[in-house]
Write a protein that holds these residues in place. Structure first.
Motif, PDB file in Angstrom:
ATOM      1  N   PHE A   1     -42.738 -23.811 -95.043  1.00  0.00           N
ATOM      2  CA  PHE A   1     -41.694 -23.881 -94.186  1.00  0.00           C
ATOM      3  C   PHE A   1     -41.005 -25.317 -95.110  1.00  0.00           C
ATOM      4  N   LEU A   2     -39.833 -25.175 -93.988  1.00  0.00           N
ATOM      5  CA  LEU A   2     -39.103 -26.566 -94.679  1.00  0.00           C
ATOM      6  C   LEU A   2     -39.009 -27.250 -93.435  1.00  0.00           C
ATOM      7  N   SER A   3     -38.780 -28.239 -93.785  1.00  0.00           N
ATOM      8  CA  SER A   3     -37.766 -29.496 -92.504  1.00  0.00           C
ATOM      9  C   SER A   3     -36.513 -29.586 -92.397  1.00  0.00           C
ATOM     10  N   TYR A   4     -36.124 -29.657 -91.518  1.00  0.00           N
ATOM     11  CA  TYR A   4     -34.400 -30.560 -91.234  1.00  0.00           C
ATOM     12  C   TYR A   4     -34.468 -31.509 -92.383  1.00  0.00           C
ATOM     13  N   TYR A   5     -32.893 -31.844 -93.174  1.00  0.00           N
ATOM     14  CA  TYR A   5     -32.887 -32.113 -93.493  1.00  0.00           C
ATOM     15  C   TYR A   5     -31.471 -32.205 -93.894  1.00  0.00           C
ATOM     16  N   ASN A   6     -30.575 -33.808 -93.578  1.00  0.00           N
ATOM     17  CA  ASN A   6     -29.116 -34.560 -93.318  1.00  0.00           C
ATOM     18  C   ASN A   6     -29.247 -35.474 -93.596  1.00  0.00           C
ATOM     19  N   SER A   7     -28.910 -36.365 -94.860  1.00  0.00           N
ATOM     20  CA  SER A   7     -28.466 -37.594 -95.812  1.00  0.00           C
ATOM     21  C   SER A   7     -28.451 -38.535 -95.022  1.00  0.00           C
ATOM     22  N   LYS A   8     -27.229 -37.771 -93.643  1.00  0.00           N
ATOM     23  CA  LYS A   8     -26.143 -38.834 -93.059  1.00  0.00           C
ATOM     24  C   LYS A   8     -27.256 -39.396 -91.912  1.00  0.00           C
ATOM     25  N   ILE A   9     -27.436 -39.057 -91.204  1.00  0.00           N
ATOM     26  CA  ILE A   9     -27.997 -38.853 -90.249  1.00  0.00           C
ATOM     27  C   ILE A   9     -30.086 -39.445 -90.551  1.00  0.00           C
ATOM     28  N   GLU A  10     -30.403 -38.914 -92.007  1.00  0.00           N
ATOM     29  CA  GLU A  10     -31.927 -39.759 -92.324  1.00  0.00           C
ATOM     30  C   GLU A  10     -31.947 -40.294 -93.563  1.00  0.00           C
ATOM     31  N   LYS A  11     -31.374 -41.616 -93.284  1.00  0.00           N
ATOM     32  CA  LYS A  11     -29.853 -41.632 -94.422  1.00  0.00           C
ATOM     33  C   LYS A  11     -31.544 -43.314 -95.248  1.00  0.00           C
TER      34      LYS A  11
END
Ligand SMILES: Nc1nc2c(c(=O)[nH]1)N[C@H]1C(S)=C(S)[C@@H](COP(=O)(O)O)O[C@H]1N2
Ligand SMILES: [Mo]
Length: 330
Positions: free
Chosen positions: A181-191
């Motif tokens: 299972f892979l979680s959402y990841y966006n370094s701009k949002i999840e700073k």
């Protein structure tokens, strides 16, 4: 210094069954009777909570209620953790490593549009829209004990359906032995994520038979409402007989694989966090005991709860591990 336990503190053992029944009866009564989403949410969680959910000017969004049916797999007889506690004491490292940070920061998570990719060893890779997933099976109210590896616990009324019902729609091939299972990841949002040594995205995995066990819950809500972002909106896993970190939040991909997949905490420190991570009071964490737990929301002088093998779900899951040395496969 010792402070005695005041006699007017009600014992969870006395009030718990009652509290659970009241919660379930309210939910049943509400179906079809509620005049608005907000009313339903308010009645389901107690009017005193409504102010916290929709208080004007705080930027907190109104919760959306979900239609549910009662589940025979619910844990009964235990005091539920309050909505306030289970939405303000979180582990969601993408939004900060402190327990109060996800409640402050996870509002930034964009939960619509949202899709979940099915990939790897399946007949045909495909993508599910979150709203199609929500309608795939009837949603159940399912109360589970939740045990964090940090030796604290909660009791949470989740909303979802068995992951097996979803897997059956994915047509996995016989070569699929594990599910990742892979979680959402966006370094701009999840700073906040970049402040850790974790190799993002958050990854977790189960053996196929663990994933197919009816207790494993594909989870869309809690307390009869859609998941608050800090609890892993819009869809997460809940595996109640394992330590909390096995329950990946904000899932964007489900990957069927033939080998044991890499998992976030095992990668971080394999001495402390195994792949299986079954709740086991007989196997201490190298730095602390797992024999008992603190229940979040109970006063500090309350007795610690004895941690049960498989978090109390042994009847349903112990046979999955027949013949395995659970000290070795921790
Ligand atoms: N993506 C992601 N999922 C995650 C985590 C995380 O940091 N990121 N923390 C895990 C841990 S350690 C626990 S105890 C539970 C906490 O779930 P809760 O905040 O809804 O209680 O989520 C698990 N899933
Ligand atoms: Mo955890």
């Amino acid at each position: 210094m010792l402070i005695g336990k005041p006699s007017d503190i009600p014992s969870s053992e006395i009030t718990s069954q009652d509290q659970y029944d009241r919660y379930m009866n309210r939910r049943r009564f509400l179906r079809g009777a509620a005049s608005s989403v907000v009313t339903a949410a308010a009645a389901a969680v107690g009017a005193e909570r409504l102010a916290e959910i929709v208080s004007p000017g705080t930027g907190v969004r109104a919760a959306t209620s979900l239609q549910t049916v009662k589940s025979p797999l619910s844990t009964t007889g235990e005091q539920l953790t309050s909505l306030q506690d289970l939405t303000h004491y979180n582990n969601f490292y993408e939004f900060g490593v402190d327990k109060d940070q996800p409640a402050q920061n996870a509002g930034a998570l964009p939960t619509r549009p949202w899709t979940v990719r099915i990939e790897g060893k399946v007949k045909t890779p495909k993508t599910f829209d979150i709203d199609a997933l929500l309608k795939l099976r009837p949603l159940e109210d399912r109360v589970y004990r939740h045990r964090c590896v940090e030796a604290w616990g909660m009791v949470i009324p989740w909303v979802g359906y068995s992951l097996s019902e979803f897997i059956n729609q994915c047509d996995p091939l016989p070569s699929a032995k594990y599910v990742q299972f892979l979680s959402y990841y966006n370094s701009k949002i999840e700073k906040w994520a970049s402040g850790t040594t974790i190799n993002w995205p958050y990854s977790e995995g189960l053996r196929m038979d663990e994933a197919m066990n009816p207790l494993t819950l594909l989870t869309f809500g809690l307390y009869g409402q859609v998941l608050p972002n800090q609890n892993g909106a819009p869809v997460r896993l809940v595996v109640p007989w394992k330590y909390g970190f096995k329950s990946a939040k904000s899932i964007v991909a489900v990957r069927f694989v033939d080998k044991m997949p890499p998992t976030t905490w095992n990668e971080q420190n394999s001495q402390e966090y195994g792949f299986y991570s079954n709740v086991n009071p007989n196997v201490d964490h190298p730095r602390w005991s797992q024999k008992s737990e603190r229940r979040i929301g109970q006063p500090f002088y309350a007795q610690r709860h004895t941690t049960l093998m498989f978090n109390g779900y042994g009847n349903q899951v112990a046979s999955l591990y027949n013949g395995m040395d659970l000290r070795k496969y921790y």
